[in-house]
Design a protein around this motif. Sequence first.
Motif, PDB file in Angstrom:
ATOM      1  N   MET A   1       0.851  -1.368  -0.078  1.00  0.00           N
ATOM      2  CA  MET A   1       0.017   0.046   0.313  1.00  0.00           C
ATOM      3  C   MET A   1       0.937   1.409   0.086  1.00  0.00           C
ATOM      4  O   MET A   1       0.536   2.356  -0.134  1.00  0.00           O
ATOM      5  CB  MET A   1      -1.005  -0.014   1.095  1.00  0.00           C
ATOM      6  N   LEU A   2       2.161   1.068   0.169  1.00  0.00           N
ATOM      7  CA  LEU A   2       3.150   2.253   0.202  1.00  0.00           C
ATOM      8  C   LEU A   2       3.185   2.662  -1.057  1.00  0.00           C
ATOM      9  O   LEU A   2       3.979   3.732  -1.421  1.00  0.00           O
ATOM     10  CB  LEU A   2       4.183   2.136   0.875  1.00  0.00           C
ATOM     11  N   ASP A   3       3.153   1.762  -2.207  1.00  0.00           N
ATOM     12  CA  ASP A   3       3.316   2.026  -3.722  1.00  0.00           C
ATOM     13  C   ASP A   3       2.116   2.966  -4.387  1.00  0.00           C
ATOM     14  O   ASP A   3       0.963   2.168  -4.144  1.00  0.00           O
ATOM     15  CB  ASP A   3       3.439   0.659  -4.462  1.00  0.00           C
ATOM     16  N   PRO A   4       2.261   4.117  -4.827  1.00  0.00           N
ATOM     17  CA  PRO A   4       1.353   4.850  -5.304  1.00  0.00           C
ATOM     18  C   PRO A   4       0.537   3.990  -6.517  1.00  0.00           C
ATOM     19  O   PRO A   4      -0.660   4.454  -6.661  1.00  0.00           O
ATOM     20  CB  PRO A   4       1.918   6.082  -5.599  1.00  0.00           C
ATOM     21  N   ALA A   5       1.129   2.994  -7.004  1.00  0.00           N
ATOM     22  CA  ALA A   5       0.473   2.468  -8.229  1.00  0.00           C
ATOM     23  C   ALA A   5      -0.501   1.262  -7.314  1.00  0.00           C
ATOM     24  O   ALA A   5      -1.396   0.771  -8.299  1.00  0.00           O
ATOM     25  CB  ALA A   5       1.375   1.796  -9.128  1.00  0.00           C
TER      26      ALA A   5
ATOM     27  N   ILE B   1      -5.506  -2.597  -7.465  1.00  0.00           N
ATOM     28  CA  ILE B   1      -6.359  -3.137  -6.430  1.00  0.00           C
ATOM     29  C   ILE B   1      -7.887  -2.884  -6.991  1.00  0.00           C
ATOM     30  O   ILE B   1      -8.816  -3.958  -7.081  1.00  0.00           O
ATOM     31  CB  ILE B   1      -6.390  -2.623  -4.951  1.00  0.00           C
ATOM     32  N   LEU B   2      -8.119  -1.852  -7.473  1.00  0.00           N
ATOM     33  CA  LEU B   2      -9.344  -1.477  -7.879  1.00  0.00           C
ATOM     34  C   LEU B   2      -9.904  -2.351  -9.114  1.00  0.00           C
ATOM     35  O   LEU B   2     -10.900  -2.859  -9.387  1.00  0.00           O
ATOM     36  CB  LEU B   2      -9.640  -0.077  -8.326  1.00  0.00           C
ATOM     37  N   SER B   3      -8.568  -2.377  -9.932  1.00  0.00           N
ATOM     38  CA  SER B   3      -8.905  -3.209 -11.166  1.00  0.00           C
ATOM     39  C   SER B   3      -9.224  -4.623 -10.814  1.00  0.00           C
ATOM     40  O   SER B   3     -10.251  -5.107 -11.523  1.00  0.00           O
ATOM     41  CB  SER B   3      -7.680  -3.104 -12.264  1.00  0.00           C
ATOM     42  N   ALA B   4      -8.466  -5.194 -10.143  1.00  0.00           N
ATOM     43  CA  ALA B   4      -8.758  -6.836  -9.704  1.00  0.00           C
ATOM     44  C   ALA B   4     -10.273  -6.689  -8.807  1.00  0.00           C
ATOM     45  O   ALA B   4     -11.092  -7.586  -9.093  1.00  0.00           O
ATOM     46  CB  ALA B   4      -7.667  -7.133  -8.749  1.00  0.00           C
ATOM     47  N   ALA B   5     -10.758  -5.913  -8.182  1.00  0.00           N
ATOM     48  CA  ALA B   5     -11.916  -5.909  -7.450  1.00  0.00           C
ATOM     49  C   ALA B   5     -13.086  -5.753  -8.276  1.00  0.00           C
ATOM     50  O   ALA B   5     -14.111  -6.318  -8.047  1.00  0.00           O
ATOM     51  CB  ALA B   5     -11.994  -4.621  -6.377  1.00  0.00           C
ATOM     52  N   GLU B   6     -13.042  -5.012  -9.334  1.00  0.00           N
ATOM     53  CA  GLU B   6     -14.143  -4.620 -10.291  1.00  0.00           C
ATOM     54  C   GLU B   6     -14.357  -5.988 -11.032  1.00  0.00           C
ATOM     55  O   GLU B   6     -15.403  -5.836 -12.072  1.00  0.00           O
ATOM     56  CB  GLU B   6     -13.789  -3.345 -11.112  1.00  0.00           C
ATOM     57  N   ALA B   7     -13.245  -6.687 -11.299  1.00  0.00           N
ATOM     58  CA  ALA B   7     -13.683  -8.025 -11.909  1.00  0.00           C
ATOM     59  C   ALA B   7     -14.642  -8.925 -11.136  1.00  0.00           C
ATOM     60  O   ALA B   7     -15.411  -9.688 -11.821  1.00  0.00           O
ATOM     61  CB  ALA B   7     -12.299  -8.866 -11.803  1.00  0.00           C
TER      62      ALA B   7
ATOM     63  N   ARG C   1      -4.909   7.691  -0.615  1.00  0.00           N
ATOM     64  CA  ARG C   1      -4.755   7.111  -1.927  1.00  0.00           C
ATOM     65  C   ARG C   1      -5.680   6.084  -2.208  1.00  0.00           C
ATOM     66  O   ARG C   1      -6.478   5.965  -3.361  1.00  0.00           O
ATOM     67  CB  ARG C   1      -3.083   6.465  -2.398  1.00  0.00           C
ATOM     68  N   MET C   2      -6.023   5.167  -1.363  1.00  0.00           N
ATOM     69  CA  MET C   2      -7.037   3.979  -1.772  1.00  0.00           C
ATOM     70  C   MET C   2      -8.480   4.784  -1.743  1.00  0.00           C
ATOM     71  O   MET C   2      -9.423   4.468  -2.815  1.00  0.00           O
ATOM     72  CB  MET C   2      -6.911   3.055  -0.760  1.00  0.00           C
ATOM     73  N   THR C   3      -8.764   5.736  -1.014  1.00  0.00           N
ATOM     74  CA  THR C   3      -9.990   6.405  -1.129  1.00  0.00           C
ATOM     75  C   THR C   3     -10.267   7.129  -2.514  1.00  0.00           C
ATOM     76  O   THR C   3     -11.282   7.070  -3.052  1.00  0.00           O
ATOM     77  CB  THR C   3     -10.310   7.207   0.093  1.00  0.00           C
ATOM     78  N   HIS C   4      -9.209   7.632  -2.873  1.00  0.00           N
ATOM     79  CA  HIS C   4      -9.176   8.456  -4.212  1.00  0.00           C
ATOM     80  C   HIS C   4      -9.478   7.458  -5.113  1.00  0.00           C
ATOM     81  O   HIS C   4     -10.119   7.953  -6.185  1.00  0.00           O
ATOM     82  CB  HIS C   4      -7.815   9.295  -4.256  1.00  0.00           C
TER      83      HIS C   4
END
Length: 270
Positions: A66-70, A75-81, A122-125
């Motif tokens: 989670m310290l990696d800005p990417a 995570i979002l891409s994987a979740a949206e699957a 970052r995760m919320t954004h």
Amino acid sequence: MDFQLQGKVAIVTGATANIGRAVALDLAAEGAKVVAVGRDAAAGARLVADCKARGAPDALFVAADMLDPASPAKILSAAEALGPVDVLINNVGGNVDQGFFADSDPAKWMADIDLNFGTVLRMTHAVLPGMIARKTGAIVNLGSTAGLVGDYMLPVYSAAKGAVHSFTVVLAKEVGQHGIRVNAVAPYATIPTDPAALSTGSRFHPESGLFAQGMASVSEEDRAIRQRRTFVGRPFASAEEMAAMVTFLASGRASFITGQVYPVDGGALL
């Protein structure tokens, strides 16, 4: 009791240890599709299996720092699957260092701030645009009682958790018009009850030794200042007790609650 989480896609960061693991399992038991985020792949695989055994219609592990800005986009891409993201649990955090601020290393300040607050931002954004477009969503941030009263010898950590609490309140004001609720839970003295919760990244893992190192050199006066008592007959909470509050706030049962920071402290702050 129906928590109205059946089929909802829920992201849980820091999911392979302690509170995060308990939250993931709770959400799974309520029928949510769980997206567990962590760094320990073996612990992640165990968690996914346990989530499915608890009743999750689907579950997956995303290996991410989670310290990696990417990481949030990954995570979002994987979740949206699994479907649109309905719930975000910002759980990742911990103590990078402890001791008196006067003796602290400035090079470590940002590490504490980024781990406990930057990761939340970052995760919320990343998830907000989708939630805003769909006019629905629930976000629960894990703060700390340290952010309410200041934990002795944890000055930067306490300040970062205080920032999480303030962010929770102001974000709730901003996104309420879009049907999104934002709340925070402030845990006190929570320890893992399941050995499987001790992923290699956990600060409670024997190889970490963070707490033991920090307490080795403190004086009796310092110990007395740090000492608090609860009013429930025991000094520590279980991860499952924290998860119960998180799951409630993420659920439809809490549909009229937003912008709140709930200490779960056994009365320690009284």
